[in-house]
Design a protein around this motif. Structure first.
Motif, PDB file in Angstrom:
ATOM      1  N   ARG A  92      -7.222 -13.647   2.600  1.00 23.62           N
ATOM      2  CA  ARG A  92      -8.168 -12.822   1.845  1.00 23.62           C
ATOM      3  C   ARG A  92      -8.796 -11.757   2.739  1.00 23.62           C
ATOM      4  O   ARG A  92      -8.909 -10.587   2.362  1.00 23.62           O
ATOM      5  CB  ARG A  92      -9.272 -13.687   1.236  1.00 23.62           C
ATOM      6  N   THR A  93      -9.234 -12.152   3.924  1.00 27.00           N
ATOM      7  CA  THR A  93      -9.902 -11.214   4.832  1.00 27.00           C
ATOM      8  C   THR A  93      -8.979 -10.060   5.202  1.00 27.00           C
ATOM      9  O   THR A  93      -9.373  -8.883   5.161  1.00 27.00           O
ATOM     10  CB  THR A  93     -10.358 -11.939   6.110  1.00 27.00           C
ATOM     11  N   LEU A  94      -7.750 -10.381   5.557  1.00 26.03           N
ATOM     12  CA  LEU A  94      -6.802  -9.332   5.935  1.00 26.03           C
ATOM     13  C   LEU A  94      -6.439  -8.467   4.739  1.00 26.03           C
ATOM     14  O   LEU A  94      -6.328  -7.230   4.861  1.00 26.03           O
ATOM     15  CB  LEU A  94      -5.548  -9.961   6.541  1.00 26.03           C
ATOM     16  N   ALA A  95      -6.272  -9.060   3.574  1.00 25.93           N
ATOM     17  CA  ALA A  95      -5.934  -8.292   2.379  1.00 25.93           C
ATOM     18  C   ALA A  95      -7.024  -7.279   2.053  1.00 25.93           C
ATOM     19  O   ALA A  95      -6.740  -6.100   1.769  1.00 25.93           O
ATOM     20  CB  ALA A  95      -5.719  -9.233   1.196  1.00 25.93           C
ATOM     21  N   PHE A  96      -8.269  -7.706   2.113  1.00 25.15           N
ATOM     22  CA  PHE A  96      -9.378  -6.786   1.833  1.00 25.15           C
ATOM     23  C   PHE A  96      -9.465  -5.695   2.897  1.00 25.15           C
ATOM     24  O   PHE A  96      -9.763  -4.535   2.587  1.00 25.15           O
ATOM     25  CB  PHE A  96     -10.700  -7.548   1.748  1.00 25.15           C
ATOM     26  N   GLU A  97      -9.180  -6.041   4.146  1.00 25.61           N
ATOM     27  CA  GLU A  97      -9.206  -5.052   5.221  1.00 25.61           C
ATOM     28  C   GLU A  97      -8.146  -3.976   5.004  1.00 25.61           C
ATOM     29  O   GLU A  97      -8.420  -2.771   5.148  1.00 25.61           O
ATOM     30  CB  GLU A  97      -8.987  -5.740   6.568  1.00 25.61           C
ATOM     31  N   VAL A  98      -6.931  -4.384   4.643  1.00 22.78           N
ATOM     32  CA  VAL A  98      -5.846  -3.436   4.388  1.00 22.78           C
ATOM     33  C   VAL A  98      -6.215  -2.512   3.232  1.00 22.78           C
ATOM     34  O   VAL A  98      -6.045  -1.283   3.308  1.00 22.78           O
ATOM     35  CB  VAL A  98      -4.535  -4.187   4.077  1.00 22.78           C
ATOM     36  N   ALA A  99      -6.708  -3.093   2.140  1.00 22.00           N
ATOM     37  CA  ALA A  99      -7.059  -2.300   0.964  1.00 22.00           C
ATOM     38  C   ALA A  99      -8.211  -1.344   1.256  1.00 22.00           C
ATOM     39  O   ALA A  99      -8.194  -0.182   0.822  1.00 22.00           O
ATOM     40  CB  ALA A  99      -7.419  -3.221  -0.194  1.00 22.00           C
ATOM     41  N   ASP A 100      -9.223  -1.815   1.988  1.00 17.79           N
ATOM     42  CA  ASP A 100     -10.364  -0.960   2.303  1.00 17.79           C
ATOM     43  C   ASP A 100      -9.941   0.241   3.139  1.00 17.79           C
ATOM     44  O   ASP A 100     -10.449   1.358   2.946  1.00 17.79           O
ATOM     45  CB  ASP A 100     -11.436  -1.760   3.047  1.00 17.79           C
ATOM     46  N   GLU A 101      -9.019   0.036   4.081  1.00 16.71           N
ATOM     47  CA  GLU A 101      -8.517   1.164   4.863  1.00 16.71           C
ATOM     48  C   GLU A 101      -7.850   2.194   3.967  1.00 16.71           C
ATOM     49  O   GLU A 101      -8.079   3.409   4.111  1.00 16.71           O
ATOM     50  CB  GLU A 101      -7.506   0.671   5.900  1.00 16.71           C
ATOM     51  N   ALA A 102      -7.023   1.728   3.029  1.00 19.04           N
ATOM     52  CA  ALA A 102      -6.316   2.652   2.136  1.00 19.04           C
ATOM     53  C   ALA A 102      -7.294   3.432   1.268  1.00 19.04           C
ATOM     54  O   ALA A 102      -7.125   4.652   1.054  1.00 19.04           O
ATOM     55  CB  ALA A 102      -5.330   1.882   1.261  1.00 19.04           C
ATOM     56  N   VAL A 103      -8.323   2.771   0.766  1.00 17.60           N
ATOM     57  CA  VAL A 103      -9.335   3.458  -0.045  1.00 17.60           C
ATOM     58  C   VAL A 103     -10.065   4.504   0.791  1.00 17.60           C
ATOM     59  O   VAL A 103     -10.344   5.612   0.315  1.00 17.60           O
ATOM     60  CB  VAL A 103     -10.328   2.445  -0.645  1.00 17.60           C
ATOM     61  N   SER A 104     -10.353   4.192   2.033  1.00 14.96           N
ATOM     62  CA  SER A 104     -11.021   5.152   2.913  1.00 14.96           C
ATOM     63  C   SER A 104     -10.180   6.405   3.118  1.00 14.96           C
ATOM     64  O   SER A 104     -10.696   7.529   3.133  1.00 14.96           O
ATOM     65  CB  SER A 104     -11.324   4.506   4.272  1.00 14.96           C
TER      66      SER A 104
END
Length: 313
Positions: free
Chosen positions: A212-224
């Motif tokens: 979960r932590t890594l998935a949210f990190e990957v997605a947050d980078e893409a949104v940024s």
């Protein structure tokens, strides 16, 4: 409507089936000879929440299709876009193309083949699985958003939405479609990449704190990266999509995992790879996406290397 589905894999076949069930005149175009033969011999078997049906839908290779149509629905893998459109180039003089493909940069690829005013762009969160030649499945809501690439609202958009809704697809004409496309790309960067690398499904990723932590990190980078590019992607929407997948698409095999297991090329270059490249141009750090992209490419390169050298052994 007369609708041609160019790329009748899992998603293309599911959409073709739903549009057919809604009353559209559908033709499937693909290059998978086993799938073509199976659909011709026994029909397209599609398993949906409302039950399994076997449908008689015309299917053929793209280069032999000659009939006029109202819309080309593009579902090929992104790296096949140019070749696929070339095979039906005589139809591109007048027929609009709607891309519901994964990833970033689809408008630019299609614009090499036809003018912007005939390009429609969108995204779908419809789950789809290719079970076997002639057999596909889709369980869960079929949600789709789209708009014209030039931002102009046309009657054609209303006609497409009506055809989709008649087939049970929750279709919406979305003027802010670029935000929706980037939000789905952020979701796919996390879910597709991690599922492919872990050989796991969304349920397993969501059950793991590390996942979960890594998935949210990957997605947050893409949104940024999207927001830095001027696209108002919403990180909360992406996280909500991911939580829904963790809970509701527990055993769904992500398309990138299906591709990796089958030894096929993945769409990593249009997802994590595209995020990394865009971020580099903007001077933004995306270490999680960079690593996911490199690892998936390593799988592909290593398979090619092993196949080549084992054949010489």
């Amino acid at each position: 409507m007369k609708i041609v589905v160019l790329g009748a894999g899992a998603m293309g076949s599911v959409f073709g089936a739903r549009l057919h069930l809604g009353g559209a005149e559908v033709t499937l175009l693909d290059v998978n000879e086993a799938h073509i033969a199976a659909v011709r011999e026994t029909g397209l078997s599609v398993a949906l929440d409302e039950g399994t049906q076997v449908l008689d839908i015309p299917i053929m290779r793209p280069e032999v299709f000659v009939d006029p149509s109202d819309l080309i629905l593009l579902f090929t893998k992104i790296f096949h876009t140019d070749a696929a459109l070339q095979t039906i180039r005589r139809h591109l003089n007048s027929t609009p193309v709607l891309s519901l493909q994964n990833g970033i940069g689809n408008v630019e690829r299609i614009a090499r083949h036809l003018p912007m005013e005939r390009i429609l762009i969108g995204m779908t969160m419809t789950p789809a699985e290719f079970i076997a030649p002639g057999k596909v499945a889709s369980y869960g809501p079929a949600t789709t958003q789209f708009h014209a690439a030039d931002g102009q609202h046309r009657q054609l958009l209303d006609d497409i939405a009506a055809a989709m809704r008649a087939g049970g697809i929750d279709a919406a004409i979305d003027p802010d479609i670029q935000a929706a496309i980037w939000e789905k790309a952020a979701f796919n960067c996390a879910m597709n990449g991690l599922c492919a690398l872990s050989n796991a499904t969304p349920g397993a990723i969501g059950a793991s704190e590390a996942g979960r932590t890594l998935a949210f990190e990957v997605a947050d980078e893409a949104v940024s990266v999207a927001r830095a590019s001027g696209v108002a992607a919403d990180p909360d929407k992406v996280r909500a999509l991911m939580r829904h997948a963790f809970a509701q698409h527990v055993f769904h095999e992500a398309s990138m995992l299906q591709d990796r297991k089958a030894g096929r090329r993945t769409e990593i270059d249009a997802l994590n790879g595209a995020v990394s490249e865009t971020a580099a141009r903007l001077g933004i750090a995306t270490p999680a996406n960079n690593t996911i992209a490199r690892l998936v490419r390593l799988f592909e390169d290593a398979k090619d290397w092993m196949t080549h050298h084992q054949s010489k052994a």
